[in-house]
Design a protein around this motif. Structure first.
Motif, PDB file in Angstrom:
ATOM      1  N   PRO A 258     -30.182  41.688 -70.134  1.00 36.87           N
ATOM      2  CA  PRO A 258     -28.970  40.885 -69.880  1.00 36.87           C
ATOM      3  C   PRO A 258     -27.736  41.402 -70.596  1.00 36.87           C
ATOM      4  O   PRO A 258     -26.640  41.434 -70.015  1.00 36.87           O
ATOM      5  CB  PRO A 258     -29.373  39.495 -70.386  1.00 36.87           C
ATOM      6  CG  PRO A 258     -30.850  39.450 -70.208  1.00 36.87           C
ATOM      7  CD  PRO A 258     -31.333  40.837 -70.491  1.00 36.87           C
ATOM      8  N   GLU A 259     -27.889  41.832 -71.861  1.00 35.13           N
ATOM      9  CA  GLU A 259     -26.712  42.327 -72.589  1.00 35.13           C
ATOM     10  C   GLU A 259     -26.190  43.638 -72.000  1.00 35.13           C
ATOM     11  O   GLU A 259     -24.986  43.902 -72.029  1.00 35.13           O
ATOM     12  CB  GLU A 259     -27.040  42.513 -74.070  1.00 35.13           C
ATOM     13  CG  GLU A 259     -28.174  43.477 -74.386  1.00 35.13           C
ATOM     14  CD  GLU A 259     -29.554  42.836 -74.360  1.00 35.13           C
ATOM     15  OE1 GLU A 259     -30.499  43.477 -74.850  1.00 35.13           O
ATOM     16  OE2 GLU A 259     -29.668  41.701 -73.857  1.00 35.13           O
ATOM     17  N   ILE A 264     -22.055  46.464 -68.550  1.00 41.12           N
ATOM     18  CA  ILE A 264     -21.726  47.206 -67.328  1.00 41.12           C
ATOM     19  C   ILE A 264     -20.653  46.474 -66.533  1.00 41.12           C
ATOM     20  O   ILE A 264     -19.672  47.065 -66.076  1.00 41.12           O
ATOM     21  CB  ILE A 264     -22.989  47.423 -66.477  1.00 41.12           C
ATOM     22  CG1 ILE A 264     -23.943  48.390 -67.176  1.00 41.12           C
ATOM     23  CG2 ILE A 264     -22.628  47.959 -65.084  1.00 41.12           C
ATOM     24  CD1 ILE A 264     -25.302  48.494 -66.518  1.00 41.12           C
ATOM     25  N   VAL A 265     -20.830  45.155 -66.364  1.00 39.86           N
ATOM     26  CA  VAL A 265     -19.859  44.357 -65.607  1.00 39.86           C
ATOM     27  C   VAL A 265     -18.492  44.401 -66.279  1.00 39.86           C
ATOM     28  O   VAL A 265     -17.448  44.520 -65.613  1.00 39.86           O
ATOM     29  CB  VAL A 265     -20.359  42.907 -65.465  1.00 39.86           C
ATOM     30  CG1 VAL A 265     -19.274  42.017 -64.859  1.00 39.86           C
ATOM     31  CG2 VAL A 265     -21.619  42.861 -64.598  1.00 39.86           C
ATOM     32  N   ALA A 267     -17.311  46.802 -68.238  1.00 42.53           N
ATOM     33  CA  ALA A 267     -16.750  48.154 -68.095  1.00 42.53           C
ATOM     34  C   ALA A 267     -16.212  48.395 -66.689  1.00 42.53           C
ATOM     35  O   ALA A 267     -15.258  49.151 -66.498  1.00 42.53           O
ATOM     36  CB  ALA A 267     -17.819  49.195 -68.436  1.00 42.53           C
ATOM     37  N   LEU A 268     -16.791  47.750 -65.684  1.00 42.82           N
ATOM     38  CA  LEU A 268     -16.353  47.936 -64.300  1.00 42.82           C
ATOM     39  C   LEU A 268     -14.954  47.391 -64.043  1.00 42.82           C
ATOM     40  O   LEU A 268     -14.298  47.793 -63.080  1.00 42.82           O
ATOM     41  CB  LEU A 268     -17.338  47.264 -63.337  1.00 42.82           C
ATOM     42  CG  LEU A 268     -18.671  47.984 -63.093  1.00 42.82           C
ATOM     43  CD1 LEU A 268     -19.592  47.098 -62.275  1.00 42.82           C
ATOM     44  CD2 LEU A 268     -18.455  49.324 -62.393  1.00 42.82           C
ATOM     45  N   GLU A 269     -14.483  46.480 -64.884  1.00 38.47           N
ATOM     46  CA  GLU A 269     -13.182  45.863 -64.661  1.00 38.47           C
ATOM     47  C   GLU A 269     -12.052  46.881 -64.656  1.00 38.47           C
ATOM     48  O   GLU A 269     -11.026  46.686 -63.998  1.00 38.47           O
ATOM     49  CB  GLU A 269     -12.922  44.793 -65.730  1.00 38.47           C
ATOM     50  CG  GLU A 269     -13.841  43.581 -65.632  1.00 38.47           C
ATOM     51  CD  GLU A 269     -13.717  42.877 -64.289  1.00 38.47           C
ATOM     52  OE1 GLU A 269     -12.588  42.802 -63.750  1.00 38.47           O
ATOM     53  OE2 GLU A 269     -14.747  42.409 -63.760  1.00 38.47           O
ATOM     54  N   SER A 270     -12.216  47.984 -65.389  1.00 40.50           N
ATOM     55  CA  SER A 270     -11.155  48.995 -65.475  1.00 40.50           C
ATOM     56  C   SER A 270     -11.343  50.145 -64.493  1.00 40.50           C
ATOM     57  O   SER A 270     -10.591  51.128 -64.535  1.00 40.50           O
ATOM     58  CB  SER A 270     -11.104  49.563 -66.902  1.00 40.50           C
ATOM     59  OG  SER A 270     -12.352  50.174 -67.248  1.00 40.50           O
ATOM     60  N   LYS A 276     -16.158  49.976 -58.217  1.00 38.90           N
ATOM     61  CA  LYS A 276     -16.533  48.679 -58.778  1.00 38.90           C
ATOM     62  C   LYS A 276     -17.377  47.900 -57.776  1.00 38.90           C
ATOM     63  O   LYS A 276     -18.414  47.315 -58.132  1.00 38.90           O
ATOM     64  CB  LYS A 276     -15.270  47.890 -59.138  1.00 38.90           C
ATOM     65  CG  LYS A 276     -15.529  46.495 -59.666  1.00 38.90           C
ATOM     66  CD  LYS A 276     -14.207  45.789 -59.945  1.00 38.90           C
ATOM     67  CE  LYS A 276     -14.439  44.356 -60.404  1.00 38.90           C
ATOM     68  NZ  LYS A 276     -13.159  43.657 -60.674  1.00 38.90           N
ATOM     69  N   LEU A 277     -16.972  47.918 -56.497  1.00 32.17           N
ATOM     70  CA  LEU A 277     -17.700  47.182 -55.464  1.00 32.17           C
ATOM     71  C   LEU A 277     -19.061  47.818 -55.176  1.00 32.17           C
ATOM     72  O   LEU A 277     -20.059  47.114 -54.989  1.00 32.17           O
ATOM     73  CB  LEU A 277     -16.860  47.120 -54.183  1.00 32.17           C
ATOM     74  CG  LEU A 277     -17.496  46.412 -52.985  1.00 32.17           C
ATOM     75  CD1 LEU A 277     -17.911  44.995 -53.333  1.00 32.17           C
ATOM     76  CD2 LEU A 277     -16.539  46.409 -51.799  1.00 32.17           C
TER      77      LEU A 277
END
Length: 480
Positions: A258-259, A264-265, A267-270, A276-277
């Motif tokens: 989970p951590e 990962i989620v 880090a995907l924001e940038s 990302k998709l």
């Protein structure tokens, strides 16, 4: 009627048995032959009687429909079976695998006639594959010059080199990073750059032995060939069914904790919306890499929150990028959450802007994920991008298939039935799921058993004073 010819040769006494059976399309007699060699210790009279018995058995097998062809070799028949499978709908990737396996099988047993193959011949082959064979029969290569700088000097992009050399982008990237690639790939790159291979690459032999899983692939192909021969009544039994196989150790399933998913989620924001998709879909659907890259807009149902998975994008050197059905050949429907629908709508608007910007250059292929001009992306590009992504954000190495295992582990941990998990992942049967995720399923069953025990048996025991003053039922129980 069978005829027997006695032969005194250099190797001793033998008998040539000939059975005549009807006529061919040119009205020539059909003849079937068998050579019988008795033990050297037998008398000639006893050997003749035994030859007559063998001739009767041989003739009876011909009359019953068997065509024991002593002249057709395994290599010849294997080529026929591969061609037969190609014409009856077997996937191109499977046909390519069969041809690759023949490169190791034919030198060992390709010269054997079908009727001569015995289980011990196959046992020796499997031992030889395990002890003497390496992963690739050809040499490996590693660039001894700065290939990336050379491409920049010649103003050739990695994508262009990939297309011209008919190699995957990940292979070209590996070559530019000085990593090991196959000799044939190195020669393709050298040919495009018009530079002798020896000036660009150092060659060396691979020392890594074949995995048991690879050896079992060889066995399954041999078994398929001999099974076809048995169906066509060319042999009386499938020798592969009686061979002794090496035992494969199932590797530990790699899935994210989970951590790790949270990291990962975050880090995907940038990252760019497209990537990302792609990563988001891997994470929430459990689809295979090629199924995500093969997804088309007419299979995305945003209003009803589900995807139709019926296409798989593949790559081969012979065909380039091509489409085929998913691994099991079945269509499945996967529900997607609201967050995924929102990302898809956002990306759809972005792709529409890209299409308008390209104008006539845009190729309307219908794929959700495309190159800048609308063409399909290489399925290997996910693996290459995730490797860079993990390094960029200081994350452990991310394998696309780990997302698939993570989805399975989450579903099983939440006590989802095996049939539903199998349908989500696109397994051919629930048995495949049970075999592959046996340890996770067992852990889930243990947790379920503990849950039952907690509720039914493990109530907190009240003290004597409490029981005297409060005779009613005890409400406090151990937390689950």
């Amino acid at each position: 009627m069978a005829t027997i010819t006695k032969i005194h040769g250099k190797t001793g006494l033998s008998f040539k048995i000939t059975v005549h059976c009807g006529y061919d399309e040119l009205y020539r007699k059909r003849r079937h032959y068998k050579t019988y060699r008795p033990p050297a210790t037998w008398s000639e009279q006893y050997a003749e009687r035994e030859a007559q018995r063998v001739a009767v058995e041989f003739e009876n097998s011909i009359r019953q429909g068997f065509r024991l062809d002593n002249r057709k070799t395994f290599a010849e028949y294997a080529a026929y079976v591969i061609d037969l499978k190609a014409h009856t709908g077997t996937k191109h990737s499977t046909i390519e695998l069969y041809k690759h396996l023949c490169e190791r099988i034919n030198p060992a047993i390709g010269h054997f006639k079908l009727t001569e193959i015995r289980p011990q011949h196959l046992n020796r082959l499997y031992v030889s594959l395990a002890e003497d064979c390496i992963k690739h029969s050809a040499d490996n290569a590693r660039a001894k010059v700065n290939l990336g700088a050379l491409l920049a000097e010649r103003k050739i992009s990695r994508a262009a080199l990939s297309r011209q050399a008919k190699l995957s982008p990940s292979t070209v990237t590996a070559a530019c990073r000085g990593q090991t690639i196959r000799q044939s790939s190195a020669e393709s790159i050298s040919s495009v750059l018009s530079i002798p291979p020896q000036e660009l690459f150092d060659y060396f032999h691979s020392e890594e032995k074949l995995a048991v899983k690879t050896i079992l692939q060889h066995h399954r192909f041999i078994s398929a060939v001999l099974s076809q021969a048995e169906k066509e009544m060319l042999v009386t039994y499938n020798a592969a069914s009686r061979a002794t196989l090496p035992k494969a150790r199932r590797s530990k399933v790699n899935y994210f904790q989970p951590e790790e998913i949270t990291a990962i989620v975050k880090a995907l924001e940038s990252e760019p919306l497209k990537w990302k998709l792609i990563t988001h879909l891997l994470l929430v659907t459990g689809c295979r890499r090629g199924e995500i890259m093969g997804l088309k807009w007419d299979r995305v149902h945003l209003d009803k929150h589900y995807l139709t998975i019926d296409n798989n994008l593949r790559y081969s050197k012979a065909r380039g990028i091509y489409e085929e059905t998913p691994k099991t050949g079945e269509t499945r429907y996967i529900s997607i959450p609201t967050e995924t629908v929102s990302l898809l709508r956002e990306y759809q608007a972005e792709q529409e802007q890209l299409r308008k910007f390209n104008g006539d250059r845009w190729r309307d292929t219908g794929f959700v994920f495309t190159q800048d001009d609308g063409r399909a992306m290489h399925p290997d590009s996910i693996t290459a991008w995730l490797a860079k992504f993990s390094k960029r954000h200081g994350l452990p190495h991310i394998n696309p298939h780990a997302f698939r295992h993570t989805v399975a582990s989450v579903l099983i941990a939440n006590h989802t039935d095996v049939v539903t998990v199998a349908r989500q992942l696109g397994h051919s049967s629930a048995t495949t799921t049970e075999t592959y995720y046996a340890h996770l399923i067992e852990e889930s069953r243990v947790q379920a058993s503990e849950c039952i025990a907690n509720v039914m048996l493990r109530r907190a025991i009240p003290s004597d004073t409490t029981s005297q003053s409060s005779p009613g039922p005890v409400n406090n129980q151990r937390s689950l």
